[in-house]
Design an enzyme around this catalytic site. Sequence first.
Site, short mmCIF file in Angstrom:
data_model
loop_
_atom_site.label_atom_id
_atom_site.label_comp_id
_atom_site.label_asym_id
_atom_site.label_seq_id
_atom_site.Cartn_x
_atom_site.Cartn_y
_atom_site.Cartn_z
NE ARG A 1 1.74 2.90 12.90
CZ ARG A 1 0.95 3.84 13.42
NH1 ARG A 1 1.34 4.86 14.28
NH2 ARG A 1 -0.61 3.70 13.32
CD GLN B 1 -5.39 1.97 12.64
OE1 GLN B 1 -6.61 2.21 12.66
NE2 GLN B 1 -4.76 2.23 11.63
CG HIS C 1 -14.79 13.45 -0.71
ND1 HIS C 1 -15.79 13.01 -1.35
CD2 HIS C 1 -15.17 14.30 0.23
CE1 HIS C 1 -16.73 13.70 -0.96
NE2 HIS C 1 -16.44 14.47 0.05
CE LYS D 1 -7.77 6.88 4.10
NZ LYS D 1 -6.40 6.25 4.01
CE LYS E 1 -2.16 1.73 3.78
NZ LYS E 1 -1.86 3.26 3.79
CB THR F 1 -11.98 16.78 -9.42
OG1 THR F 1 -12.18 18.08 -10.07
CG2 THR F 1 -10.68 16.80 -8.87
#
Length: 233
Positions: free
Chosen positions: A209, A188, A67, A65, A36, A72
């Site tokens: 990580r 998280q 938006h 992500k 990723k 666009t």
Amino acid sequence: MPVPPRERLIVALDLPGVEPARAMVARLGDKVSFYKIGKELVYAGGLDLARDLVAAGKKVFLDLKLHDIPATVERATAAVSDLGATYLTVHAYPQTLAAAVRGKGDSNLRILGVSVLTSMNDDDLAKAGYGLGVSDLVRRRARQAYEAGAAGLICSPLDIAIVRDSVGDGLEIITPGVRPAGSDHGDQKRVLTPGEAIRAGADRLVVGRPITGAADPAAAAAAIVAEIAGAAA
């Protein structure tokens, strides 16, 4: 066809620059086949790395992500589709999802809607002005992603059952917020272990990580792949 355990692990290259990311890929070697690349690395030149990884036979998940206004998002997705990435994330708003699906055209790029960030809980959503809690918002986002023709949804492993109840197997489920037992949760808030996430129904796991920060990243990745294989058996 069943997905091999190694391909169900996506390693997040959330590193401060391209050279550290290239060094990490080299250290991980054949233990990892899917990476990723998120905003931190993209803004440091990570799109060239994405091209190089694809050319080397690796799979790439571009976690951008997106938006914005539909035009666009559509044009940005069309540009991304030329990179050879497997996945691209967009925020799971109906207009945004539909624009991204249009933008990918006939390419093999798979659009993933981001439901609710794993760093957010009900209190965070309320502070942001949402009238729905996490569970209800994930359910709505899952249905909207499916209706828009997206390939999958990004959600916390704790929300997998909600997505499956909403759309069955109609969406791939890719889960961040995965932490091996005993590891630091960092920022998280809603997490499971790799084995728990797979048993809950996740298709692929995103882990950063606990692998990239390990003393032996290849061994850490191999241990997670082994846990995935055991949970999927």
